[in-house]
Design an enzyme around this catalytic site. Structure first.
Site, mmCIF file in Angstrom:
data_model
loop_
_atom_site.group_PDB
_atom_site.id
_atom_site.type_symbol
_atom_site.label_atom_id
_atom_site.label_comp_id
_atom_site.label_asym_id
_atom_site.label_seq_id
_atom_site.Cartn_x
_atom_site.Cartn_y
_atom_site.Cartn_z
ATOM 1 N N ASP A 192 37.784 37.458 26.291
ATOM 2 C CA ASP A 192 39.141 38.000 26.433
ATOM 3 C C ASP A 192 39.266 39.333 25.704
ATOM 4 O O ASP A 192 38.594 39.564 24.702
ATOM 5 C CB ASP A 192 40.134 36.975 25.852
ATOM 6 C CG ASP A 192 41.551 37.245 26.303
ATOM 7 O OD1 ASP A 192 41.763 38.125 27.170
ATOM 8 O OD2 ASP A 192 42.470 36.579 25.795
ATOM 9 N N ARG A 207 42.845 45.203 26.787
ATOM 10 C CA ARG A 207 43.309 45.852 25.560
ATOM 11 C C ARG A 207 42.284 46.857 25.045
ATOM 12 O O ARG A 207 42.627 47.916 24.529
ATOM 13 C CB ARG A 207 43.617 44.796 24.490
ATOM 14 C CG ARG A 207 45.017 44.218 24.621
ATOM 15 C CD ARG A 207 45.165 42.928 23.864
ATOM 16 N NE ARG A 207 44.515 41.832 24.565
ATOM 17 C CZ ARG A 207 44.296 40.639 24.031
ATOM 18 N NH1 ARG A 207 44.630 40.415 22.782
ATOM 19 N NH2 ARG A 207 43.744 39.688 24.757
ATOM 20 N N HIS A 227 36.531 45.789 31.789
ATOM 21 C CA HIS A 227 35.722 44.736 32.441
ATOM 22 C C HIS A 227 34.269 45.190 32.584
ATOM 23 O O HIS A 227 33.343 44.404 32.424
ATOM 24 C CB HIS A 227 36.303 44.384 33.815
ATOM 25 C CG HIS A 227 37.683 43.780 33.736
ATOM 26 N ND1 HIS A 227 38.010 42.789 32.842
ATOM 27 C CD2 HIS A 227 38.824 44.036 34.432
ATOM 28 C CE1 HIS A 227 39.277 42.460 32.975
ATOM 29 N NE2 HIS A 227 39.798 43.203 33.944
ATOM 30 N N SER A 270 39.582 33.031 36.274
ATOM 31 C CA SER A 270 40.239 31.720 36.406
ATOM 32 C C SER A 270 40.964 31.622 37.745
ATOM 33 O O SER A 270 41.213 32.641 38.408
ATOM 34 C CB SER A 270 41.243 31.531 35.258
ATOM 35 O OG SER A 270 42.410 32.292 35.508
ATOM 36 N N THR A 271 41.342 30.403 38.090
ATOM 37 C CA THR A 271 42.091 30.193 39.332
ATOM 38 C C THR A 271 43.457 30.899 39.263
ATOM 39 O O THR A 271 44.095 31.113 40.282
ATOM 40 C CB THR A 271 42.297 28.679 39.599
ATOM 41 O OG1 THR A 271 42.675 28.044 38.370
ATOM 42 C CG2 THR A 271 41.049 28.011 40.129
ATOM 43 N N LEU A 291 17.476 29.294 29.016
ATOM 44 C CA LEU A 291 18.939 29.195 28.989
ATOM 45 C C LEU A 291 19.539 29.100 30.394
ATOM 46 O O LEU A 291 19.098 29.801 31.303
ATOM 47 C CB LEU A 291 19.495 30.457 28.305
ATOM 48 C CG LEU A 291 21.011 30.607 28.332
ATOM 49 C CD1 LEU A 291 21.622 30.009 27.071
ATOM 50 C CD2 LEU A 291 21.430 32.062 28.457
ATOM 51 N N ARG A 317 36.423 32.106 21.546
ATOM 52 C CA ARG A 317 37.381 32.937 22.292
ATOM 53 C C ARG A 317 37.591 34.234 21.525
ATOM 54 O O ARG A 317 37.869 34.212 20.328
ATOM 55 C CB ARG A 317 38.723 32.230 22.504
ATOM 56 C CG ARG A 317 39.667 33.114 23.333
ATOM 57 C CD ARG A 317 40.932 32.454 23.777
ATOM 58 N NE ARG A 317 41.627 33.340 24.713
ATOM 59 C CZ ARG A 317 42.415 32.963 25.691
ATOM 60 N NH1 ARG A 317 42.626 31.689 25.896
ATOM 61 N NH2 ARG A 317 43.015 33.831 26.491
ATOM 62 N N SER A 327 43.772 28.279 27.900
ATOM 63 C CA SER A 327 43.962 28.907 29.210
ATOM 64 C C SER A 327 43.272 28.157 30.345
ATOM 65 O O SER A 327 42.553 28.750 31.156
ATOM 66 C CB SER A 327 43.472 30.365 29.169
ATOM 67 O OG SER A 327 44.133 31.078 28.173
ATOM 68 N N GLU A 367 33.567 22.305 18.730
ATOM 69 C CA GLU A 367 34.029 23.118 17.608
ATOM 70 C C GLU A 367 34.554 24.429 18.190
ATOM 71 O O GLU A 367 33.965 24.973 19.133
ATOM 72 C CB GLU A 367 32.858 23.414 16.655
ATOM 73 C CG GLU A 367 32.288 22.187 15.992
ATOM 74 C CD GLU A 367 33.298 21.501 15.069
ATOM 75 O OE1 GLU A 367 34.070 22.203 14.407
ATOM 76 O OE2 GLU A 367 33.300 20.256 15.034
HETATM 77 C C1 FPP Z 1 39.933 38.705 30.230
HETATM 78 O O1 FPP Z 1 40.346 39.879 29.575
HETATM 79 C C2 FPP Z 1 38.780 38.991 31.048
HETATM 80 C C3 FPP Z 1 38.635 38.680 32.368
HETATM 81 C C4 FPP Z 1 39.653 37.972 33.150
HETATM 82 C C5 FPP Z 1 37.438 39.088 33.107
HETATM 83 C C6 FPP Z 1 36.205 38.836 32.346
HETATM 84 C C7 FPP Z 1 35.079 39.445 33.023
HETATM 85 C C8 FPP Z 1 34.040 40.006 32.376
HETATM 86 C C9 FPP Z 1 33.898 40.064 30.916
HETATM 87 C C10 FPP Z 1 32.906 40.548 33.126
HETATM 88 C C11 FPP Z 1 32.190 39.415 33.743
HETATM 89 C C12 FPP Z 1 30.874 39.774 34.175
HETATM 90 C C13 FPP Z 1 30.219 39.171 35.147
HETATM 91 C C14 FPP Z 1 28.828 39.494 35.332
HETATM 92 C C15 FPP Z 1 30.852 38.211 36.059
HETATM 93 P P1 FPP Z 1 41.744 40.519 29.960
HETATM 94 O O2 FPP Z 1 41.560 41.384 31.123
HETATM 95 O O3 FPP Z 1 42.747 39.420 30.157
HETATM 96 O O4 FPP Z 1 42.056 41.330 28.668
HETATM 97 P P2 FPP Z 1 43.506 41.588 28.059
HETATM 98 O O5 FPP Z 1 44.032 40.256 27.631
HETATM 99 O O6 FPP Z 1 43.218 42.479 26.897
HETATM 100 O O7 FPP Z 1 44.340 42.249 29.108
#
Ligand code: FPP
Length: 258
Positions: free
Chosen positions: A38, A42, A55, A83-84, A149, A206, A214, A225
């Site tokens: 997450d 930001r 991202h 997420s959904t 892994l 997280r 969430s 944990e």
């Molecule tokens: C949440 O942060 C992040 C996501 C919903 C997307 C997470 C995706 C990646 C880290 C890249 C994934 C990579 C692959 C290879 C699939 P947010 O956008 O909600 O952040 P915010 O709360 O600061 O707005």
């Protein structure tokens, strides 16, 4: 002179990291780590960049985290990538996130293969764009015999929907004589979930300072944990992962006992 100093500093950092890794390997590490990644938005906002830049940076962190987790002997790493509920985001952001698996796997699949990593996915595949699913299925196929892994992407995943679907499937199997009601226990129920081939996460991480689940692995995280950090996902680095594992190693897990 300055360059020399920088180089020395870099070498020191990496040898400190290696020492830490060796130290951590002396004690049992979590078998399965789940991460709610997450803070990408930001991170981007702080730099006056579009959210998608966060991202993209977050994707690079996925690679580093995977490699280190593999290195220290973690068996499974589940990453909450979409997420959904994330479909509610602006169309351009959703489209961008759906392109990330292609970019990530297009770039790093050979490295994952070389490092014996197996790629998996849990989530509702039907609603995913064809190009996203194709990239993931190709990676799953190419890594299916790897024994290191397991990198498990939670993509279009939602825990309540998963549990409801499992309940429906259980009822159906009972109705059709495949399952006796008396046979149903926690272990059997777990086998109806999308995570059926995984042990429950031992450690949940997280990032970004949010302290909530969430809709992520609600059943599976019952005895995990938790480790929360204010660090935004794109800033999450090897030191942070090692710190989380170190904290885990100091925790006493009692599973309701004494
Ligand atoms: C949440 O942060 C992040 C996501 C919903 C997307 C997470 C995706 C990646 C880290 C890249 C994934 C990579 C692959 C290879 C699939 P947010 O956008 O909600 O952040 P915010 O709360 O600061 O707005």
């Amino acid at each position: 002179m300055l360059n020399k100093f920088r180089l020395r500093k870099k070498q020191n950092t990496s040898s400190t990291l290696r020492d830490k890794i060796e130290e951590i390997k002396k004690m049992p590490v979590p078998e399965h780590i789940a991460i709610i990644m997450d803070g990408n938005g930001r991170w981007a906002k702080k730099r006056a960049l579009p959210r998608i830049a966060g991202h993209h940076e977050g994707m690079k962190v996925v690679r580093k985290t995977t490699m280190l987790a593999n290195d220290i002997g973690i068996k499974a790493l589940t990453l909450y990538a979409f997420s959904t509920e994330n479909w509610k985001r602006p169309k351009n952001e959703v489209e961008y996130i759906m392109k990330l698996p292609e970019e990530f796997l297009g770039t790093f699949l050979p490295e994952l293969v070389k490092n014996n990593v197996q790629v998996k996915m849990m989530g509702y595949k039907d609603q995913l764009p064809v190009h996203t699913l194709r990239a993931i299925e190709k990676a799953m196929e190419e890594t299916k015999n790897n024994t290191g892994l397991v990198l498990n992407f939670a993509l279009n995943y939602g825990s309540r929907a998963e549990i409801l679907d499992a309940v429906k499937q259980v009822l159906n199997d009972c109705k059709n004589g495949i399952l006796e009601e008396t046979e149903l226990n926690e272990q059997v129920f777990s086998s109806y979930l999308m995570s059926s081939t995984f042990s429950d996460p031992d450690l949940l991480i997280r990032t970004s300072g949010e302290i909530r689940l969430s809709n992520f692995m609600l059943w599976q995280l019952a005895y995990s944990e938790f480790w929360f950090t204010d660090v935004l996902w794109p800033d999450f680095n090897e030191e942070h992962l090692l710190e989380a594992v170190e904290v885990f190693q100091k925790r006493q897990r009692r599973y309701g006992g004494l």
